[in-house]
Design a protein around this motif. Structure first.
Motif, PDB file in Angstrom:
ATOM      1  N   ALA A  14       0.907  -1.077  -0.127  1.00 47.31           N
ATOM      2  CA  ALA A  14      -0.160  -0.076   0.028  1.00 47.31           C
ATOM      3  C   ALA A  14       0.854   1.132   0.036  1.00 47.31           C
ATOM      4  N   ASN A  15       2.060   1.352   0.930  1.00 52.58           N
ATOM      5  CA  ASN A  15       2.762   2.382   0.893  1.00 52.58           C
ATOM      6  C   ASN A  15       3.392   2.603  -0.497  1.00 52.58           C
ATOM      7  N   ALA A  16       3.875   1.423  -1.113  1.00 53.80           N
ATOM      8  CA  ALA A  16       4.625   1.359  -2.308  1.00 53.80           C
ATOM      9  C   ALA A  16       3.772   2.157  -3.479  1.00 53.80           C
ATOM     10  N   LEU A  17       2.375   1.882  -3.622  1.00 55.12           N
ATOM     11  CA  LEU A  17       1.585   2.259  -4.308  1.00 55.12           C
ATOM     12  C   LEU A  17       1.331   3.922  -4.072  1.00 55.12           C
ATOM     13  N   LEU A  18       1.384   4.362  -2.827  1.00 57.00           N
ATOM     14  CA  LEU A  18       1.206   5.942  -2.431  1.00 57.00           C
ATOM     15  C   LEU A  18       2.475   6.428  -2.958  1.00 57.00           C
ATOM     16  N   ARG A  19       3.614   5.922  -2.943  1.00 56.02           N
ATOM     17  CA  ARG A  19       4.724   6.351  -3.300  1.00 56.02           C
ATOM     18  C   ARG A  19       4.949   6.596  -4.899  1.00 56.02           C
ATOM     19  N   LEU A  20       4.101   5.532  -5.593  1.00 54.45           N
ATOM     20  CA  LEU A  20       4.376   5.802  -6.933  1.00 54.45           C
ATOM     21  C   LEU A  20       3.084   6.904  -7.584  1.00 54.45           C
ATOM     22  N   GLY A  21       2.271   7.366  -6.586  1.00 59.67           N
ATOM     23  CA  GLY A  21       1.362   8.435  -7.002  1.00 59.67           C
ATOM     24  C   GLY A  21       0.008   8.114  -7.067  1.00 59.67           C
ATOM     25  N   VAL A  22      -0.481   6.789  -6.607  1.00 57.08           N
ATOM     26  CA  VAL A  22      -1.805   6.169  -6.469  1.00 57.08           C
ATOM     27  C   VAL A  22      -2.526   7.000  -5.478  1.00 57.08           C
ATOM     28  N   ARG A  23      -3.800   7.552  -5.867  1.00 54.89           N
ATOM     29  CA  ARG A  23      -4.704   8.303  -5.160  1.00 54.89           C
ATOM     30  C   ARG A  23      -5.989   7.619  -5.147  1.00 54.89           C
ATOM     31  N   LYS A  24      -6.858   7.881  -4.106  1.00 56.95           N
ATOM     32  CA  LYS A  24      -8.028   7.129  -3.985  1.00 56.95           C
ATOM     33  C   LYS A  24      -8.964   7.198  -5.133  1.00 56.95           C
ATOM     34  N   GLY A  25      -9.490   6.103  -5.603  1.00 57.70           N
ATOM     35  CA  GLY A  25     -10.312   5.959  -6.692  1.00 57.70           C
ATOM     36  C   GLY A  25      -9.792   5.231  -7.919  1.00 57.70           C
ATOM     37  N   ASP A  26      -8.121   5.413  -7.993  1.00 57.11           N
ATOM     38  CA  ASP A  26      -7.417   4.955  -9.057  1.00 57.11           C
ATOM     39  C   ASP A  26      -7.599   3.380  -9.261  1.00 57.11           C
ATOM     40  N   ARG A  27      -7.644   3.064 -10.697  1.00 58.74           N
ATOM     41  CA  ARG A  27      -7.974   1.744 -10.991  1.00 58.74           C
ATOM     42  C   ARG A  27      -6.370   0.924 -10.951  1.00 58.74           C
ATOM     43  N   ILE A  28      -6.304  -0.104 -10.187  1.00 57.99           N
ATOM     44  CA  ILE A  28      -5.117  -0.851 -10.486  1.00 57.99           C
ATOM     45  C   ILE A  28      -5.484  -2.455 -10.828  1.00 57.99           C
ATOM     46  N   ALA A  29      -4.875  -2.808 -11.591  1.00 57.54           N
ATOM     47  CA  ALA A  29      -5.230  -4.007 -12.498  1.00 57.54           C
ATOM     48  C   ALA A  29      -4.325  -5.433 -11.770  1.00 57.54           C
ATOM     49  N   ILE A  30      -4.968  -6.316 -11.349  1.00 56.73           N
ATOM     50  CA  ILE A  30      -4.192  -7.433 -10.844  1.00 56.73           C
ATOM     51  C   ILE A  30      -4.126  -8.715 -11.534  1.00 56.73           C
ATOM     52  N   MET A  31      -3.399  -9.101 -12.917  1.00 52.88           N
ATOM     53  CA  MET A  31      -3.326 -10.189 -13.706  1.00 52.88           C
ATOM     54  C   MET A  31      -2.271 -11.221 -13.054  1.00 52.88           C
ATOM     55  N   LEU A  32      -2.813 -12.010 -12.026  1.00 56.60           N
ATOM     56  CA  LEU A  32      -1.932 -12.999 -11.520  1.00 56.60           C
ATOM     57  C   LEU A  32      -2.821 -14.545 -11.289  1.00 56.60           C
ATOM     58  N   PRO A  33      -2.098 -15.572 -11.300  1.00 59.32           N
ATOM     59  CA  PRO A  33      -2.670 -16.741 -10.901  1.00 59.32           C
ATOM     60  C   PRO A  33      -3.008 -16.468  -9.047  1.00 59.32           C
ATOM     61  N   ASN A  34      -3.437 -17.517  -8.475  1.00 57.75           N
ATOM     62  CA  ASN A  34      -3.514 -17.675  -7.176  1.00 57.75           C
ATOM     63  C   ASN A  34      -2.188 -17.956  -6.379  1.00 57.75           C
ATOM     64  N   CYS A  35      -1.633 -16.693  -6.069  1.00 66.10           N
ATOM     65  CA  CYS A  35      -0.077 -16.731  -5.231  1.00 66.10           C
ATOM     66  C   CYS A  35      -0.087 -15.937  -4.352  1.00 66.10           C
ATOM     67  N   PRO A  36       0.877 -15.955  -3.543  1.00 68.07           N
ATOM     68  CA  PRO A  36       0.881 -14.812  -2.362  1.00 68.07           C
ATOM     69  C   PRO A  36       0.976 -13.180  -2.835  1.00 68.07           C
ATOM     70  N   GLN A  37       1.567 -13.175  -4.214  1.00 67.06           N
ATOM     71  CA  GLN A  37       1.650 -11.856  -4.450  1.00 67.06           C
ATOM     72  C   GLN A  37       0.336 -11.265  -4.870  1.00 67.06           C
ATOM     73  N   GLU A  38      -0.682 -12.140  -5.469  1.00 67.03           N
ATOM     74  CA  GLU A  38      -1.824 -11.749  -5.778  1.00 67.03           C
ATOM     75  C   GLU A  38      -2.707 -11.225  -4.305  1.00 67.03           C
ATOM     76  N   VAL A  39      -2.546 -12.239  -3.133  1.00 71.63           N
ATOM     77  CA  VAL A  39      -3.348 -11.721  -1.982  1.00 71.63           C
ATOM     78  C   VAL A  39      -2.747 -10.364  -1.606  1.00 71.63           C
ATOM     79  N   ILE A  40      -1.303 -10.240  -1.466  1.00 67.15           N
ATOM     80  CA  ILE A  40      -0.844  -8.928  -1.263  1.00 67.15           C
ATOM     81  C   ILE A  40      -1.138  -7.763  -1.799  1.00 67.15           C
ATOM     82  N   ALA A  41      -1.145  -7.663  -3.176  1.00 67.37           N
ATOM     83  CA  ALA A  41      -1.456  -6.823  -4.116  1.00 67.37           C
ATOM     84  C   ALA A  41      -3.063  -6.352  -4.046  1.00 67.37           C
ATOM     85  N   TYR A  42      -3.799  -7.407  -3.808  1.00 70.28           N
ATOM     86  CA  TYR A  42      -5.254  -7.131  -3.622  1.00 70.28           C
ATOM     87  C   TYR A  42      -5.562  -6.357  -2.474  1.00 70.28           C
ATOM     88  N   TYR A  43      -5.199  -6.766  -1.140  1.00 71.96           N
ATOM     89  CA  TYR A  43      -5.506  -6.100  -0.037  1.00 71.96           C
ATOM     90  C   TYR A  43      -4.515  -4.751   0.022  1.00 71.96           C
TER      91      TYR A  43
END
Length: 516
Positions: A14-43
């Protein structure tokens, strides 16, 4: 991975996204199979105030391009093996950031060392050049703070997810689901599973999280129950049987085709499947024959539920421990209202009559992304018009007959494919069956059955026709039978009836050209 380490990772992302300039309401796509990175990215994306767009990693460039452009996605989290496909899809509208991970990144030692060697050997190794735009997931995590992130959210109004439907007609539509929608459906599903042992259940996550069924009944519910998620990146029956035998999952939500694969496996008796207590089947109708055989093999409970993307997705389910009815989708979840209405007038129909199923509850979507006309058509006075034909009995149990668009009208008769499929599944030589209406100049439509036989079987078309004649009214008996090695399916295991119909239409067009 413990919940503590998951939370630390989620905060880092979440902090990494904020540092990249993500703001509330921005759309972030997650294109992964079931893996730990998908869970981390989603939450992590949700904590940063982002709106997640779950994307199927099997999509071709055309599908990726439509989804990411339609949702105006700025950032995607994906695998190194998929970078080239994403870039190809977004040639005319490059994304501002690609956060790239590899399968090996969260593998334990020594598999994380061996995986790249194996990939090079079988020719699947991919080399990615990182720069300011294409960034490494692991590097991003290492550079980020684990301090808690709190972006103010209006749970009832703010979007958590834009989930694209299967696109039964034309391009898929983006379903807008709020934080309230997803939390409500998670709690509703958990209340159904009221004997769940907090912190003790093990969930076999074979359903992909990029499908809303897997997202709710697996990822969100397991986290809500402090359960263990056993992540399965791809459903492969031999691997799944080994995982059940070794890891002892207690909960196994899935699609009918997954349970069919289990009961028809030639060596299923060699595996210990007794740990499985609860299974909820969704995404497609569950044949009674499959339910009974699976319960016999595992001694667990397999119930059928019902839902749709527009409802986060679950609206109905059969009771797990109390009364259930064969062929029924059960009764509405807590705080969910359901009615059967006339498809045109919206007038509620008497008990037992067939009409369109409409539902209302806290899990019902906010609407379709950038499609006000479609929203207006589907949401009326808070009621979601499902497009499914159903009836309700005197005890409040609901039965889905079929999608309105899948209804077959032959010689003036209304024919429901599911009823015929149930009969075909009862035949001992039939492994899978799907029924569709094909064009007929005289009757309007003919009933056609697509059949996958069990290995070693040699039943004939005539024998199947006789089987159906003994169990169905003559106008419902399939006129045409096609034997196939397999049926086209989504990654969730739902049979693509429309794909079969498209194939039929293509045959007609080609035949017309020949005739000309």
């Amino acid at each position: 991975m413990t919940f503590r380490s998951l939370l630390i990772s989620v905060n880092r992302f979440a902090n990494a996204l904020l540092r990249l300039g993500v703001r509330k309401g921005d759309r972030i796509a997650i294109m992964l199979p079931n893996c730990p990175q998908e869970v981390i990215a989603y939450y992590g994306a949700l904590l940063a105030g982002g709106v997640v767009v779950m994307t199927n990693p099997l999509y071709v460039p055309r599908e990726i391009q439509h989804q990411l452009s339609d949702a105006d996605v700025r950032i995607i989290v994906t695998l190194d093996a998929l970078v080239q496909r994403v870039e190809q899809a977004m040639t005319h509208r490059p994304l501002s950031k690609l956060i790239v991970t590899s399968v090996k990144d969260y593998l334990p030692f020594p598999k994380n060392i061996l995986y790249p060697l194996a990939a090079k050997k079988d020719g699947t190794h991919v080399s990615v050049t990182y720069d300011d735009r294409i960034v490494s997931f692991t590097r991003l995590m290492k550079q980020s703070s684990s301090d808690p992130v709190k972006v103010d959210i209006d749970a009832e109004q703010d979007l958590a997810l834009i989930q694209y439907t299967g696109g039964t007609t034309g391009f898929a539509k983006g379903v807008m689901l709020t934080h309230m929608n997803l939390v409500s459906n998670t709690i509703q599903s958990q209340l159904w599973f009221y004997r769940a042992r907090i912190g003790q259940e093990k969930y076999l996550a074979a359903l992909p999280f990029f499908h809303v069924f897997g997202l709710t009944v697996l990822l969100n519910q397991a986290v809500y129950n402090a359960g263990t998620l056993i992540l399965v990146p791809r459903f492969e029956i031999n691997q799944v049987l080994k995982i059940i035998d070794r890891r002892k999952p207690t909960v196994f939500p899935g699609a009918p085709t997954m349970y069919i694969a289990v009961i028809h496996h030639p060596e299923v008796h060699k595996y210990d499947l007794s740990s499985i207590n609860i299974c909820i089947s969704g995404a497609a109708p569950l044949p009674l024959e499959v339910q009974e055989r699976f319960e016999e093999v595992t001694r667990g409970k397999l119930i059928e539920g019902y839902g749709l993307t527009e409802a986060s997705p679950v609206t109905h389910a059969n009771n797990i421990w109390e009364k259930r009815k064969n062929g029924s989708i059960g009764i509405p979840l807590p705080d969910t209202e359901a009615r059967v209405v006339h498809p045109e007038t919206g007038e509620e129909l008497p008990l037992g009559e067939i009409g369109e199923l409409v539902v209302r509850g806290p899990q019902v979507m906010k609407g379709y992304w950038n499609r006000p006309e479609d929203t207006e058509r589907t949401l009326r006075d808070g009621w979601l018009y499902t497009g499914d034909l159903a009836r309700m009995d005197e005890e409040g149990f609901f039965y889905i007959l079929d999608r309105r668009k899948d209804l077959i009208i032959a010689g003036g008769y209304n024919i429901y494919p599911r009823e015929i499929e149930e009969v075909l599944f009862e035949h001992p030589d039939v492994e899978e069956a799907v029924v569709a209406g094909v064009n007929d100049p005289y009757r309007g439509e003919n009933v056609k059955a697509y059949i996958v036989l069990r290995k070693g079987s040699s039943v004939t078309e005539q024998e199947l026709k006789q089987w159906c004649k003994e169990r169905l009214a003559v106008y419902k008996v399939p006129k045409i039978y096609e034997f196939r090695e397999s049926l086209p399916k989504t990654l969730v295991g739902k049979v693509l009836r429309r794909k079969l119909i498209e194939e039929e239409n293509e045959k007609l067009v080609n035949q017309s050209k020949v005739d000309l």
